[in-house]
Design an enzyme around this catalytic site. Structure first.
Site, mmCIF file in Angstrom:
data_model
loop_
_atom_site.group_PDB
_atom_site.id
_atom_site.type_symbol
_atom_site.label_atom_id
_atom_site.label_comp_id
_atom_site.label_asym_id
_atom_site.label_seq_id
_atom_site.Cartn_x
_atom_site.Cartn_y
_atom_site.Cartn_z
ATOM 1 C CB CYS A 18 40.620 49.563 39.434
ATOM 2 S SG CYS A 18 41.727 50.335 40.624
ATOM 3 C CG HIS A 19 39.328 54.002 41.393
ATOM 4 N ND1 HIS A 19 40.525 53.349 41.583
ATOM 5 C CD2 HIS A 19 39.085 54.685 42.532
ATOM 6 C CE1 HIS A 19 40.990 53.640 42.780
ATOM 7 N NE2 HIS A 19 40.135 54.443 43.381
#
Length: 180
Positions: free
Chosen positions: A106-107
């Site tokens: 994800c991030h």
């Protein structure tokens, strides 16, 4: 085999911590929670508080030596806080220097950008990071899971929580190959 999970005190996406953690444990590995502070880390379900988890080691106490790999859970706040902590950035970079596998979802690639380890690598992430990755010299792809071996270590990345099944399988296969 011990596997480090690096999480800031506040902000990891709970599923991106607990599902890979369980996959490692189910495959016979020993997950260890590493953070920038002792005590507990607070996880989230998107923006809502979820469970908290006890820290096993701080980045000041940890080294790459006992670990077979590093998992970086996402969420917005977790990698953003980690990339501002020089000790956390150095801990991540040390896995690349040691040639040990790293997995980020994800991030979480934000901390990889900060550690300057994406140059010449192919990876995926939450789509909003694609420009950051490209500006840091990486090649961004929109795939469920990306496994890049072009570098000193294997780098496994995924886009989001719904990619966790593929992410977890890749982590187990690379980190605990005899148990996949």
């Amino acid at each position: 085999m011990q596997v480090a999970f690096l999480v800031a005190p506040l902000g990891a996406e709970q599923a991106e911590l607990t599902r890979p953690w369980q996959a490692v444990a189910d495959a016979g590995g020993t997950p260890k929670l590493v953070s920038t502070a002792s005590g507990e880390v607070q996880a989230f379900h998107h923006l809502d508080r979820a469970d908290s988890f006890p820290v096993d080691l701080t980045v000041d106490e940890a080294s790459t030596v006992p670990f077979g790999g590093l998992v970086l859970p996402g969420g917005l706040a977790n990698p953003d806080a980690l990339r501002l902590d020089a000790r956390a950035v150095a801990f991540v970079a040390s896995f690349f220097s040691a040639g040990k596998p790293v997995a980020a979802i994800c991030h979480a690639p934000w901390i990889l950008v900060e550690a300057d380890v994406v140059r010449g690598r192919t990876l995926t992430s939450y789509p909003s990071l694609r420009t950051d990755i490209r500006n840091a010299g990486g090649t961004w792809v929109d795939e469920q899971v990306s496994i890049c071996t072009a570098g000193p270590n294997t780098l496994i990345t995924s886009r989001r929580p719904r990619d966790l099944e593929a992410f977890d399988a890749a982590v187990v296969k690379e980190f605990l190959p005899g148990n996949a």
